[in-house]
Write a protein that holds these residues in place. Structure first.
Motif, short mmCIF file in Angstrom:
data_model
loop_
_atom_site.label_atom_id
_atom_site.label_comp_id
_atom_site.label_asym_id
_atom_site.label_seq_id
_atom_site.Cartn_x
_atom_site.Cartn_y
_atom_site.Cartn_z
N ILE A 85 38.50 48.44 34.84
CA ILE A 85 39.71 48.05 34.11
C ILE A 85 40.56 47.13 34.97
O ILE A 85 41.00 46.07 34.53
N VAL A 86 40.81 47.50 36.20
CA VAL A 86 41.62 46.69 37.10
C VAL A 86 40.94 45.36 37.38
O VAL A 86 41.58 44.32 37.41
N GLY A 87 39.65 45.36 37.56
CA GLY A 87 38.92 44.14 37.85
C GLY A 87 38.90 43.16 36.69
O GLY A 87 38.77 41.96 36.89
N ALA A 88 39.07 43.65 35.47
CA ALA A 88 39.05 42.80 34.29
C ALA A 88 40.37 42.08 34.07
O ALA A 88 40.43 41.09 33.36
N GLU A 89 41.45 42.54 34.70
CA GLU A 89 42.75 41.92 34.52
C GLU A 89 42.82 40.62 35.33
O GLU A 89 42.23 40.50 36.38
N VAL A 90 43.58 39.66 34.80
CA VAL A 90 43.80 38.42 35.52
C VAL A 90 44.83 38.70 36.61
O VAL A 90 45.88 39.27 36.35
N ILE A 91 44.52 38.30 37.82
CA ILE A 91 45.42 38.53 38.94
C ILE A 91 46.47 37.41 38.97
O ILE A 91 46.12 36.23 38.93
N ASP A 92 47.73 37.81 39.03
CA ASP A 92 48.82 36.84 39.10
C ASP A 92 49.19 36.65 40.56
O ASP A 92 50.03 37.35 41.11
N ARG A 93 48.56 35.68 41.20
CA ARG A 93 48.77 35.43 42.62
C ARG A 93 50.07 34.70 42.92
O ARG A 93 50.48 34.61 44.06
N HIS A 94 50.68 34.13 41.90
CA HIS A 94 51.84 33.27 42.11
C HIS A 94 53.16 33.87 41.66
O HIS A 94 54.16 33.16 41.63
N LEU A 95 53.18 35.13 41.34
CA LEU A 95 54.39 35.75 40.79
C LEU A 95 55.59 35.56 41.71
O LEU A 95 56.64 35.07 41.28
N ALA A 96 55.48 35.92 42.97
CA ALA A 96 56.61 35.83 43.90
C ALA A 96 57.07 34.38 44.07
O ALA A 96 58.28 34.11 44.12
N ILE A 97 56.13 33.45 44.14
CA ILE A 97 56.49 32.04 44.29
C ILE A 97 57.19 31.53 43.04
O ILE A 97 58.20 30.83 43.13
N GLU A 108 45.15 23.35 26.34
CA GLU A 108 44.53 24.67 26.18
C GLU A 108 44.14 25.28 27.53
O GLU A 108 44.08 26.49 27.68
N LEU A 109 43.90 24.46 28.52
CA LEU A 109 43.53 24.94 29.85
C LEU A 109 44.75 25.22 30.73
O LEU A 109 44.71 26.09 31.60
N PHE A 110 45.82 24.51 30.50
CA PHE A 110 47.02 24.60 31.33
C PHE A 110 47.55 26.02 31.51
O PHE A 110 47.88 26.41 32.64
N PRO A 111 47.65 26.85 30.46
CA PRO A 111 48.19 28.20 30.65
C PRO A 111 47.37 29.09 31.59
O PRO A 111 47.89 30.06 32.12
N HIS A 112 46.14 28.74 31.82
CA HIS A 112 45.28 29.52 32.72
C HIS A 112 45.60 29.27 34.20
O HIS A 112 45.10 29.99 35.07
N LEU A 113 46.41 28.25 34.48
CA LEU A 113 46.73 27.91 35.86
C LEU A 113 47.82 28.78 36.46
O LEU A 113 47.91 28.90 37.68
N GLY A 114 48.66 29.35 35.62
CA GLY A 114 49.74 30.21 36.14
C GLY A 114 50.87 29.45 36.79
O GLY A 114 51.51 29.96 37.70
N ILE A 115 51.14 28.24 36.34
CA ILE A 115 52.17 27.40 36.94
C ILE A 115 53.57 27.88 36.56
O ILE A 115 54.41 28.11 37.43
N PHE A 116 53.83 28.04 35.28
CA PHE A 116 55.15 28.47 34.81
C PHE A 116 55.18 29.95 34.43
O PHE A 116 56.21 30.61 34.54
N GLU A 117 54.10 30.45 33.95
CA GLU A 117 53.97 31.84 33.47
C GLU A 117 52.71 32.45 34.07
O GLU A 117 51.85 31.72 34.55
N PRO A 118 52.57 33.77 34.02
CA PRO A 118 51.33 34.38 34.53
C PRO A 118 50.09 33.76 33.88
O PRO A 118 50.15 33.38 32.70
N PRO A 119 49.01 33.63 34.62
CA PRO A 119 47.81 33.03 34.05
C PRO A 119 47.28 33.84 32.88
O PRO A 119 47.32 35.07 32.90
#
Length: 138
Positions: free
Chosen positions: A17-29, A125-136
């Motif tokens: 379950i944990v491994g299936a979630e997208v990791i938000d590496r940029h939250l703090a930044i 369509e690809l942009f939201p997967h980058l996690g630039i403004f919001e979680p990926p």
């Protein structure tokens, strides 16, 4: 013995379950750069590009992720390492195209904005997967 087997089964399920979630590496930044530049959360990526505060937010995001070379050019290789492996091959040609078109802009706020706007226009369509403004997104 049954408790041990049950324990391993539970551990396996939790790791799946944990491994299936997208990791938000940029939250703090993102939080830091949103606060520093007074950028408000918007609904949808396009809305961010309408806000002039997003220009220096993007510069902040890239600098904290160490995506500029010392001479101010984008470090595409470093950026690709931050992208989820499942979309890296799709992102690479777009990143190369957009950085190539806008890398000569001297102002890092403007350069960051133009590169990301180019990427967004080329592949919304690809942009939201980058996690630039919001979680990926997954």
């Amino acid at each position: 013995m049954n408790y041990l087997l049950f324990g391993f089964a539970c551990l396996f399920i939790v790791t799946q379950i944990v491994g299936a979630e997208v990791i938000d590496r940029h939250l703090a930044i993102r939080q830091k750069c949103f606060a520093e530049h007074g950028l408000e959360h918007a609904s949808g990526s396009a809305a961010y590009f309408e806000n002039p505060k997003s220009k220096c937010y993007l510069k902040c995001f890239f600098e904290h992720n160490k995506l500029f070379h010392a001479n101010g050019d984008f470090d595409i290789a470093a950026a690709l390492v931050l992208v989820d492996e499942s979309i890296r091959e799709q992102v690479k040609p777009l990143a190369e195209k957009c950085v190539g078109e806008h890398n000569k802009i001297a102002d890092r706020c403007e350069k960051s904005y133009e590169v990301m706007k180019c990427f967004f226009k080329a592949s919304p369509e690809l942009f939201p997967h980058l996690g630039i403004f919001e979680p990926p997104q997954a």
